[in-house]
Scaffold this active site. Structure first.
Site, PDB file in Angstrom:
ATOM      1  N   THR A   1     -16.728  43.820  -7.762  1.00 43.15           N
ATOM      2  CA  THR A   1     -15.395  43.944  -7.174  1.00 43.15           C
ATOM      3  C   THR A   1     -15.451  43.566  -5.695  1.00 43.15           C
ATOM      4  O   THR A   1     -16.507  43.583  -5.072  1.00 43.15           O
ATOM      5  CB  THR A   1     -14.837  45.371  -7.316  1.00 43.15           C
ATOM      6  OG1 THR A   1     -15.662  46.287  -6.582  1.00 43.15           O
ATOM      7  CG2 THR A   1     -14.787  45.789  -8.776  1.00 43.15           C
ATOM      8  N   GLY A   2     -14.298  43.196  -5.158  1.00 41.77           N
ATOM      9  CA  GLY A   2     -14.278  42.712  -3.781  1.00 41.77           C
ATOM     10  C   GLY A   2     -15.112  41.460  -3.630  1.00 41.77           C
ATOM     11  O   GLY A   2     -15.791  41.262  -2.616  1.00 41.77           O
TER      12      GLY A   2
ATOM     13  N   SER B   1     -14.791  37.552  -0.968  1.00 38.36           N
ATOM     14  CA  SER B   1     -15.254  37.274   0.397  1.00 38.36           C
ATOM     15  C   SER B   1     -16.405  38.217   0.736  1.00 38.36           C
ATOM     16  O   SER B   1     -16.727  39.135  -0.022  1.00 38.36           O
ATOM     17  CB  SER B   1     -14.120  37.457   1.420  1.00 38.36           C
ATOM     18  OG  SER B   1     -13.695  38.811   1.464  1.00 38.36           O
ATOM     19  N   GLY B   2     -17.021  37.974   1.901  1.00 37.04           N
ATOM     20  CA  GLY B   2     -18.005  38.903   2.442  1.00 37.04           C
ATOM     21  C   GLY B   2     -19.172  39.228   1.535  1.00 37.04           C
ATOM     22  O   GLY B   2     -19.753  38.350   0.885  1.00 37.04           O
TER      23      GLY B   2
ATOM     24  N   GLY C   1     -19.360  40.865  -1.303  1.00 43.88           N
ATOM     25  CA  GLY C   1     -19.162  40.625  -2.727  1.00 43.88           C
ATOM     26  C   GLY C   1     -19.388  39.177  -3.105  1.00 43.88           C
ATOM     27  O   GLY C   1     -20.044  38.873  -4.108  1.00 43.88           O
TER      28      GLY C   1
ATOM     29  N   SER D   1     -21.605  53.237   3.228  1.00 45.33           N
ATOM     30  CA  SER D   1     -21.606  52.851   4.632  1.00 45.33           C
ATOM     31  C   SER D   1     -22.329  53.908   5.441  1.00 45.33           C
ATOM     32  O   SER D   1     -22.314  55.094   5.081  1.00 45.33           O
ATOM     33  CB  SER D   1     -20.178  52.700   5.166  1.00 45.33           C
ATOM     34  OG  SER D   1     -20.187  52.467   6.567  1.00 45.33           O
TER      35      SER D   1
ATOM     36  N   TYR E   1     -11.891  56.670   6.771  1.00 42.95           N
ATOM     37  CA  TYR E   1     -12.855  55.740   6.164  1.00 42.95           C
ATOM     38  C   TYR E   1     -14.201  56.424   5.949  1.00 42.95           C
ATOM     39  O   TYR E   1     -14.807  56.322   4.874  1.00 42.95           O
ATOM     40  CB  TYR E   1     -13.012  54.517   7.062  1.00 42.95           C
ATOM     41  CG  TYR E   1     -14.062  53.526   6.601  1.00 42.95           C
ATOM     42  CD1 TYR E   1     -13.935  52.854   5.384  1.00 42.95           C
ATOM     43  CD2 TYR E   1     -15.176  53.241   7.398  1.00 42.95           C
ATOM     44  CE1 TYR E   1     -14.897  51.941   4.969  1.00 42.95           C
ATOM     45  CE2 TYR E   1     -16.130  52.328   6.993  1.00 42.95           C
ATOM     46  CZ  TYR E   1     -15.990  51.679   5.780  1.00 42.95           C
ATOM     47  OH  TYR E   1     -16.933  50.782   5.370  1.00 42.95           O
TER      48      TYR E   1
END
Length: 249
Positions: free
Chosen positions: A12-13, A16-17, A19, A137, A150
């Site tokens: 998922t995701g 871009s980045g 993923g 994170s 977050y």
């Protein structure tokens, strides 16, 4: 080039980045990859440069129906799942004094509810001895101003991963989390802040990293490859910090 030969991975995701970098690496290593993202246009754009066996699925992980459809399409196309990489996430900042219900709901729906529901949908279809990965994170370990909600969302995801590790142990499924530090990804551009503010924030983060720089999506992707591979066959239940040492000193 065959570390993941014939393995089926759902990411998922993936538009871009981290993923996308992981999808590219998994494809290079022989996996069949299902790339999920919220934007059809972005998925169509990245598809032009991908090589290997893959499909794309438009999915907003904040929606239960999209998670269900993602797993349905993945299994109808490739059968059982070997690797589930729940990477999608957002990080819009706000001071605690300005937190709103909508700010909280947006972050927790994408960062917590989405991975939990996707896991539930996928579990019956994950092969025994498969792998589940989460993008966590280091913000759940260190306090960064403006990232209260977050940070809380990533802390919740880490706690969920611990319980999941225990609940799937009878099937030999390994559950691990990757905790990036400052990484050069589009997430910073999606914070809704002026470019100069984001740039200054980035410099501040980089200055705190012992290695003195941001990491790259490709460096996180290599970690995701390792944790999904047989080389990590006895690594289970961990949160691996990939942050240039930021969380360690």
């Amino acid at each position: 080039m065959n570390t993941l030969k014939n393995k089926v991975a759902v990411i998922t995701g993936a538009n871009s980045g981290i993923g996308l970098a992981t999808a590219k690496l998994y494809l290079q290593e022989g996996a069949k990859v299902v790339l999920a993202g919220r934007r059809q246009e972005a998925l169509e754009t990245i598809s032009k440069d991908l090589e290997g066996e893959f499909i794309t699925v438009v999915a907003d992980v904040a929606k239960a129906s999209d998670n269900s459809n993602l797993i349905k399409v993945a299994t109808e196309t490739y059968g059982k799942i070997d690797i589930l990489f729940l990477n999608a996430g957002i990080a819009p900042p706000t001071p605690i004094t300005d937190i709103s219900e909508s700010h909280y709901d947006e972050i927790f729906n994408i960062n917590v509810k989405g991975p939990i529901l996707a896991t539930k949908e996928a579990l019956p279809h994950i092969n025994d001895n498969g792998t589940i990965l989460f993008t966590s994170s280091i913000v759940s370990q260190k306090g960064f101003d403006g990232l209260g909600v977050y940070s809380a969302s990533k802390g919740a995801l880490r706690s969920f991963a611990r319980v999941l590790t225990s609940e799937v142990k009878s099937r030999g499924i390994r559950v691990n989390s990757i905790a990036p530090g400052p990484i050069s990804t589009p997430i910073y551009g999606k914070m809704g802040l002026p470019e100069d503010v984001v740039e200054e924030m980035g410099k501040g983060f980089a200055a705190q990293v012992p290695l003195g720089r941001f990491g790259t999506s490709e460096e996180i992707a290599k970690t995701a490859l390792f944790l999904a591979s047989d080389a990590a066959s006895y690594i289970n239940g961990i949160e691996l910090e990939v942050d240039g040492g930021l969380s360690q000193i």
